[in-house]
Structures are given as C-alpha cells and as structure tokens.
Design a protein around this motif. Sequence first.
Motif, PDB file in Angstrom:
ATOM      1  N   SER A  20      28.576  59.750  48.296  1.00  0.00           N
ATOM      2  CA  SER A  20      28.695  61.202  48.414  1.00  0.00           C
ATOM      3  C   SER A  20      28.190  61.880  47.160  1.00  0.00           C
ATOM      4  CB  SER A  20      30.167  61.583  48.632  1.00  0.00           C
ATOM      5  OG  SER A  20      30.915  61.363  47.447  1.00  0.00           O
ATOM      6  N   ALA A  21      28.152  63.207  47.204  1.00  0.00           N
ATOM      7  CA  ALA A  21      27.638  63.961  46.062  1.00  0.00           C
ATOM      8  C   ALA A  21      28.521  63.810  44.842  1.00  0.00           C
ATOM      9  CB  ALA A  21      27.506  65.443  46.431  1.00  0.00           C
ATOM     10  N   THR A  22      29.807  63.440  45.037  1.00  0.00           N
ATOM     11  CA  THR A  22      30.718  63.288  43.909  1.00  0.00           C
ATOM     12  C   THR A  22      30.853  61.851  43.446  1.00  0.00           C
ATOM     13  OG1 THR A  22      32.544  63.144  45.475  1.00  0.00           O
ATOM     14  CG2 THR A  22      32.099  65.312  44.507  1.00  0.00           C
ATOM     15  N   ASP A  23      30.138  60.955  44.064  1.00  0.00           N
ATOM     16  CA  ASP A  23      30.213  59.543  43.707  1.00  0.00           C
ATOM     17  C   ASP A  23      29.391  59.291  42.449  1.00  0.00           C
ATOM     18  OD1 ASP A  23      30.483  56.824  43.617  1.00  0.00           O
ATOM     19  OD2 ASP A  23      29.013  56.439  45.192  1.00  0.00           O
ATOM     20  N   SER A  24      30.016  58.762  41.406  1.00  0.00           N
ATOM     21  CA  SER A  24      29.305  58.491  40.149  1.00  0.00           C
ATOM     22  C   SER A  24      28.568  57.165  40.177  1.00  0.00           C
ATOM     23  CB  SER A  24      30.304  58.458  38.987  1.00  0.00           C
ATOM     24  OG  SER A  24      31.133  57.311  39.072  1.00  0.00           O
ATOM     25  N   GLY A  25      28.783  56.371  41.228  1.00  0.00           N
ATOM     26  CA  GLY A  25      28.188  55.041  41.267  1.00  0.00           C
ATOM     27  C   GLY A  25      29.027  54.003  40.558  1.00  0.00           C
ATOM     28  N   PHE A  26      30.180  54.407  40.013  1.00  0.00           N
ATOM     29  CA  PHE A  26      31.042  53.500  39.262  1.00  0.00           C
ATOM     30  C   PHE A  26      32.120  52.915  40.155  1.00  0.00           C
ATOM     31  CE2 PHE A  26      35.131  53.231  37.067  1.00  0.00           C
ATOM     32  CZ  PHE A  26      34.871  52.117  36.298  1.00  0.00           C
ATOM     33  N   ARG A  27      32.404  51.646  39.955  1.00  0.00           N
ATOM     34  CA  ARG A  27      33.509  51.002  40.649  1.00  0.00           C
ATOM     35  C   ARG A  27      34.466  50.435  39.614  1.00  0.00           C
ATOM     36  NH1 ARG A  27      31.299  53.774  43.257  1.00  0.00           N
ATOM     37  NH2 ARG A  27      30.074  53.460  45.142  1.00  0.00           N
ATOM     38  N   THR A  28      35.733  50.340  39.931  1.00  0.00           N
ATOM     39  CA  THR A  28      36.710  49.854  38.984  1.00  0.00           C
ATOM     40  C   THR A  28      36.405  48.429  38.583  1.00  0.00           C
ATOM     41  OG1 THR A  28      38.138  49.213  40.812  1.00  0.00           O
ATOM     42  CG2 THR A  28      38.549  51.364  39.795  1.00  0.00           C
ATOM     43  N   PRO A  62      23.992  42.575  29.385  1.00  0.00           N
ATOM     44  CA  PRO A  62      24.927  43.694  29.528  1.00  0.00           C
ATOM     45  C   PRO A  62      26.359  43.252  29.228  1.00  0.00           C
ATOM     46  CG  PRO A  62      23.457  43.543  31.433  1.00  0.00           C
ATOM     47  CD  PRO A  62      23.261  42.290  30.637  1.00  0.00           C
ATOM     48  N   VAL A  63      27.080  44.031  28.421  1.00  0.00           N
ATOM     49  CA  VAL A  63      28.468  43.698  28.098  1.00  0.00           C
ATOM     50  C   VAL A  63      29.337  44.956  28.038  1.00  0.00           C
ATOM     51  CG1 VAL A  63      28.324  43.848  25.571  1.00  0.00           C
ATOM     52  CG2 VAL A  63      29.844  42.140  26.621  1.00  0.00           C
ATOM     53  N   HIS A  64      28.804  46.082  28.474  1.00  0.00           N
ATOM     54  CA  HIS A  64      29.551  47.329  28.355  1.00  0.00           C
ATOM     55  C   HIS A  64      30.772  47.339  29.278  1.00  0.00           C
ATOM     56  CE1 HIS A  64      27.817  48.799  32.166  1.00  0.00           C
ATOM     57  NE2 HIS A  64      26.663  48.306  31.749  1.00  0.00           N
ATOM     58  N   HIS A  65      31.741  48.175  28.943  1.00  0.00           N
ATOM     59  CA  HIS A  65      33.036  48.158  29.618  1.00  0.00           C
ATOM     60  C   HIS A  65      32.980  48.675  31.043  1.00  0.00           C
ATOM     61  CE1 HIS A  65      32.748  52.314  28.190  1.00  0.00           C
ATOM     62  NE2 HIS A  65      33.632  52.631  29.111  1.00  0.00           N
ATOM     63  N   ARG A  66      31.876  49.292  31.459  1.00  0.00           N
ATOM     64  CA  ARG A  66      31.806  49.819  32.821  1.00  0.00           C
ATOM     65  C   ARG A  66      31.328  48.779  33.836  1.00  0.00           C
ATOM     66  NH1 ARG A  66      31.750  55.794  32.977  1.00  0.00           N
ATOM     67  NH2 ARG A  66      32.356  55.235  35.080  1.00  0.00           N
ATOM     68  N   LEU A  67      30.996  47.590  33.393  1.00  0.00           N
ATOM     69  CA  LEU A  67      30.592  46.535  34.323  1.00  0.00           C
ATOM     70  C   LEU A  67      31.763  46.129  35.205  1.00  0.00           C
ATOM     71  CD1 LEU A  67      28.599  44.212  31.890  1.00  0.00           C
ATOM     72  CD2 LEU A  67      27.616  45.674  33.658  1.00  0.00           C
ATOM     73  N   THR A  68      31.479  45.898  36.484  1.00  0.00           N
ATOM     74  CA  THR A  68      32.500  45.350  37.370  1.00  0.00           C
ATOM     75  C   THR A  68      32.512  43.836  37.248  1.00  0.00           C
ATOM     76  OG1 THR A  68      30.990  45.092  39.233  1.00  0.00           O
ATOM     77  CG2 THR A  68      32.098  47.233  39.012  1.00  0.00           C
ATOM     78  N   ASP A  69      33.589  43.217  37.727  1.00  0.00           N
ATOM     79  CA  ASP A  69      33.662  41.745  37.733  1.00  0.00           C
ATOM     80  C   ASP A  69      32.484  41.148  38.504  1.00  0.00           C
ATOM     81  OD1 ASP A  69      37.243  41.001  37.773  1.00  0.00           O
ATOM     82  OD2 ASP A  69      35.948  41.850  36.245  1.00  0.00           O
ATOM     83  N   ALA A  70      32.142  41.762  39.630  1.00  0.00           N
ATOM     84  CA  ALA A  70      31.039  41.244  40.436  1.00  0.00           C
ATOM     85  C   ALA A  70      29.730  41.295  39.658  1.00  0.00           C
ATOM     86  CB  ALA A  70      30.919  42.038  41.734  1.00  0.00           C
ATOM     87  N   PRO A 109      42.984  29.112  32.570  1.00  0.00           N
ATOM     88  CA  PRO A 109      42.744  28.361  33.810  1.00  0.00           C
ATOM     89  C   PRO A 109      43.320  29.093  35.011  1.00  0.00           C
ATOM     90  CG  PRO A 109      43.513  26.919  32.049  1.00  0.00           C
ATOM     91  CD  PRO A 109      43.636  28.322  31.533  1.00  0.00           C
ATOM     92  N   GLY A 110      42.643  29.018  36.113  1.00  0.00           N
ATOM     93  CA  GLY A 110      43.071  29.708  37.320  1.00  0.00           C
ATOM     94  C   GLY A 110      41.882  30.339  37.999  1.00  0.00           C
ATOM     95  N   PRO A 111      42.121  31.275  38.877  1.00  0.00           N
ATOM     96  CA  PRO A 111      41.015  31.899  39.604  1.00  0.00           C
ATOM     97  C   PRO A 111      40.028  32.567  38.661  1.00  0.00           C
ATOM     98  CG  PRO A 111      43.138  32.497  40.551  1.00  0.00           C
ATOM     99  CD  PRO A 111      43.420  31.810  39.260  1.00  0.00           C
ATOM    100  N   ARG A 112      38.764  32.456  38.955  1.00  0.00           N
ATOM    101  CA  ARG A 112      37.730  33.087  38.156  1.00  0.00           C
ATOM    102  C   ARG A 112      37.338  34.407  38.789  1.00  0.00           C
ATOM    103  NH1 ARG A 112      39.060  30.614  33.823  1.00  0.00           N
ATOM    104  NH2 ARG A 112      38.898  28.357  33.994  1.00  0.00           N
ATOM    105  N   ILE A 113      36.364  35.055  38.207  1.00  0.00           N
ATOM    106  CA  ILE A 113      35.907  36.326  38.742  1.00  0.00           C
ATOM    107  C   ILE A 113      35.349  36.109  40.135  1.00  0.00           C
ATOM    108  CG2 ILE A 113      34.318  38.236  38.390  1.00  0.00           C
ATOM    109  CD1 ILE A 113      34.304  37.537  35.475  1.00  0.00           C
ATOM    110  N   ALA A 114      35.778  36.936  41.050  1.00  0.00           N
ATOM    111  CA  ALA A 114      35.266  36.834  42.408  1.00  0.00           C
ATOM    112  C   ALA A 114      33.864  37.411  42.462  1.00  0.00           C
ATOM    113  CB  ALA A 114      36.184  37.586  43.368  1.00  0.00           C
ATOM    114  N   PRO A 115      32.858  36.622  42.826  1.00  0.00           N
ATOM    115  CA  PRO A 115      31.501  37.160  42.869  1.00  0.00           C
ATOM    116  C   PRO A 115      31.370  38.247  43.917  1.00  0.00           C
ATOM    117  CG  PRO A 115      31.584  34.982  43.880  1.00  0.00           C
ATOM    118  CD  PRO A 115      32.927  35.211  43.248  1.00  0.00           C
ATOM    119  N   GLY A 116      30.579  39.252  43.586  1.00  0.00           N
ATOM    120  CA  GLY A 116      30.350  40.343  44.529  1.00  0.00           C
ATOM    121  C   GLY A 116      29.236  40.013  45.496  1.00  0.00           C
ATOM    122  N   PRO A 117      28.918  40.925  46.390  1.00  0.00           N
ATOM    123  CA  PRO A 117      27.838  40.709  47.353  1.00  0.00           C
ATOM    124  C   PRO A 117      26.532  40.443  46.646  1.00  0.00           C
ATOM    125  CG  PRO A 117      29.104  42.680  47.870  1.00  0.00           C
ATOM    126  CD  PRO A 117      29.543  42.238  46.530  1.00  0.00           C
TER     127      PRO A 117
END
Length: 456
Positions: free
Chosen positions: A43-51, A430-438, A59-67
């Motif tokens: 939408s027009a208000t969507d910044s393109g950012f995801r949490t 890229p290492v900036h804080h706005r990166l998603t896990d995916a 040890p344990g679950p790793r980052i879930a890969p995105g699409p």
Amino acid sequence: MTTTSTHGLPAGNGDGRESGTGAVTALGIGPAPGTDPAVVPGSATDSGFRTAPELHTAPGPRIAPGPRTAPGSGPAPGDRVPFFPPDLFHEDRDTLLRLLHEIGTGAEQKFILGDRTRRFEEALRGRLGAADVVACSSGTSALHLILTALGVGPGDEVVVPALGCAPLAAAVLHTGAVPVFGDVDPRTLTLDPEDARARVTPRTKALMPAHMFSVMADMPRFTALAAAEGLRLVEDSAVAQGAVLDGTPAGLWGDAGLYSFVQVKSFGMPGEGGAVVTRDEETGRRVRMLRNHGQDGVHRGLHHVIGVNSRFDEIQAAFQLHRLPGLDARLERRARIAAHYTEHLTGLPGVTTPPPGTDGRCYYVYTLLADDRDALRDHLSAEGVDTHVYYPKTLPDQAAFAPVAAGASAASGPGWPHARDAARRQLSLPVHHRLTDAQVERVTEAVRAHALRTRG
C-alpha cells in the motif's frame, strides 16, 4: 499482544519496543511510537520494512529462511537485500519534521551550537564517562580538530594505517604534518602495533590507529607504545560508537577520539556530523574553541586562536537526542547478525571471517576476505544481495597520497603487503539492523553456496 517470528521469537523495533506494543524486547526494529503497525503490504503507507526477530546464537533452532526464488532464476524485482537501508529514518519522519518546525519557528532562531547541541554533548558525555564531548561538523573535521588541538603541525610525522579512509592521511596533511603509513594486522585489518613501532622516528609526534570495519585496533598495545615513546595517541573511532574494549569505550583510550554521524555509520543521521571525545578537559576546551573560529563560546567576536567553522546543527542535535535511547538495541541487532555470519561462514574455503567474540567489536560493517572477491561479489549481486568494497586501494597507492608514501613512509620501513592483500580481497556484507532474519539467512546461504561450489 506480542508479535512473534516463525520460530517463536519476539519481533521488535529499533527503539527496543515490541512491534505494535510498548513492551521492551532484547532488540528490535519496527514501527515507532505514533505509527500504525497494521500497514497493508504494497500500500501507499508500506515502507517495505518487515520486523526482524532475534537471531539465535545458542544451540537450537536457527534462523528460518524466507521465501527464495528458484536457483539460477535471480531475484524477483524489488527483492534485493540492500547493503544500506533506504528507509532508515522512516519511522522518525514525523519527529524530524516536528523538530524542523519547532527550531525554525522558535523565538531564538538558533540553528547552530544551541541548547540542543549542548544537551546532546552532555548525553554522550554521561553515556561514555568522558571529560568532554564536542559536537562538530563531521568526523573528518573532528580528526583535524584533534590533531590541531594536540599541537601537530609542520615538521611532525603521524603514523597512520595504510588501509582506511582518506581523512586518515588528509587530516594530517591539512595540519602541515606528514602521514607515515603503517601496515595492518592481516587478521584484524587494523594498524599493526609492531609495524607502527618500526616506523617511529625522532619526528614522530603522534600515533593514529583506526578501528576498521567491525574490529577495534589493539589499543592496549598502542597505549603502551605511545607512553614508551612519548607520543600523542589519537584514536580514529569514527565507526566504533558503542564498542568497548577491556571495559573502556572506543574513543577514550588515547588523548582524544571521535565519532562520525554520517548517514551510513552505526549512529548515523540524515546529514553530516561528528564528535570529539576525550578524557582530558583541556583538550576538550581547545577543540571547542577551534571548532568555532577560535572563539571561547562566551565572548562573541573575540578570537583567541585561528579556528575553523566546524559547528553542529541544532536540528540534527535534537534528532540524535531522540534516537539515542534506541542505539543499544540497534547495535545489539547488528551484533547478532554478525555472530550469525561468523558462525555459518567461518571455515569456508577461500573465505576469512572477522575475529569472533564481542570484546572490542563494533558492527559498522561485516567484512570478509575472499580469495575470489570479485567473483563472490558478482554471485551475490546475481542472488539479489548488495555488497560493498570500501577501500579498493590502500592509501599509499592512491594518487593523492602516493608522493607522501614515496617519501617518509617508504624511508621509515617496509611496504604494506597485508594492507594491499586486504584491499584486493575485502568485501562487506549487509549487517544493518533493518535486515530481517530471512534476509540474513539469504545472504548467508548465498556466500556458502558460492564458496562450496567453487572450492569444494
């Protein structure tokens, strides 16, 4: 209600609040106060950012890969992983506009070196435990102010790293002194203390190590070297705000240090700016006078020394005060991303990762050394991952500084093999804080795929 990632972790925002709530999380990025978390994608208000939920380091679950797109098909349009976030200040837009209006219509009409600048300096001083913090027009200007305040001038030499940003050499030359280039440690890519020791001459006035990429220089050894040789110690900590080594914050190891607030830095802002930090009140007083045409800040129009215009903007000071409470969360997010890269990329053939650990680490950028750097860069680009080569040539190999390098630097020691090797092989992810896990997982898998395919 707390939002969660696909693997059960809280998603946050850059100010340390959970997305859509006022609760505090371990890190975060997302809607700022007053914004609507229920934005419709596209939408027009969507910044393109995801949490961006917390990265697992235990040890344990790793980052879930995105699409992902099918192998070999390339990224979908608009699906690139940006090296730098294009919407860095999206959630702060209303605040910035409000501050602009308040200051622009205020009765004082004070646009530089006003109360907001004073409060910003005080906030940083309290945070660091420094004797003084002096906000100025840029990190480059901060270097020049420090050198001038310390009495560096014609006839002097300053030992600087051969790999790094041009101001390392240019700021020295602007004082009339001569930069002497030292080689870097092949692992940390920071100035090698032993190499620097070999380049000290009777004309040497100061040492100026620089923290590089994600690693602080070996400041304990440089402190000892400066004391043994009777030298000034200038700490180029422009990229290292928030980093701590052996309990001492970056910038406070030597006579003075500095931070840069240019947009791409860890505490970047929408404009130029920097700060000198010091444990010495007299050094702070001299820098404060130099930044404002040699005036003492009390008696306007009386110039005690020859200074420069390196004054700080009131709008930017107010904006940085607004964003300062969220800095630790943003740095923590960067640190977790860097730890994930190191965990999953260390040991790959033809690839060298930065030293692991957290002591003396800053997460301005995450930089690999790759034997086939250009091929890796091309592969990542084809996979939709933006990267950056910061210093394609060493400083002594740059046309601007080659004449200097052919003189004092060459006469005082050997060449710069490690710096030249790093210039040929370094590539920043890229290492900036706005990166998603995916996105982080996508970068990781793209690097691994290239290294294992070409070297396996």
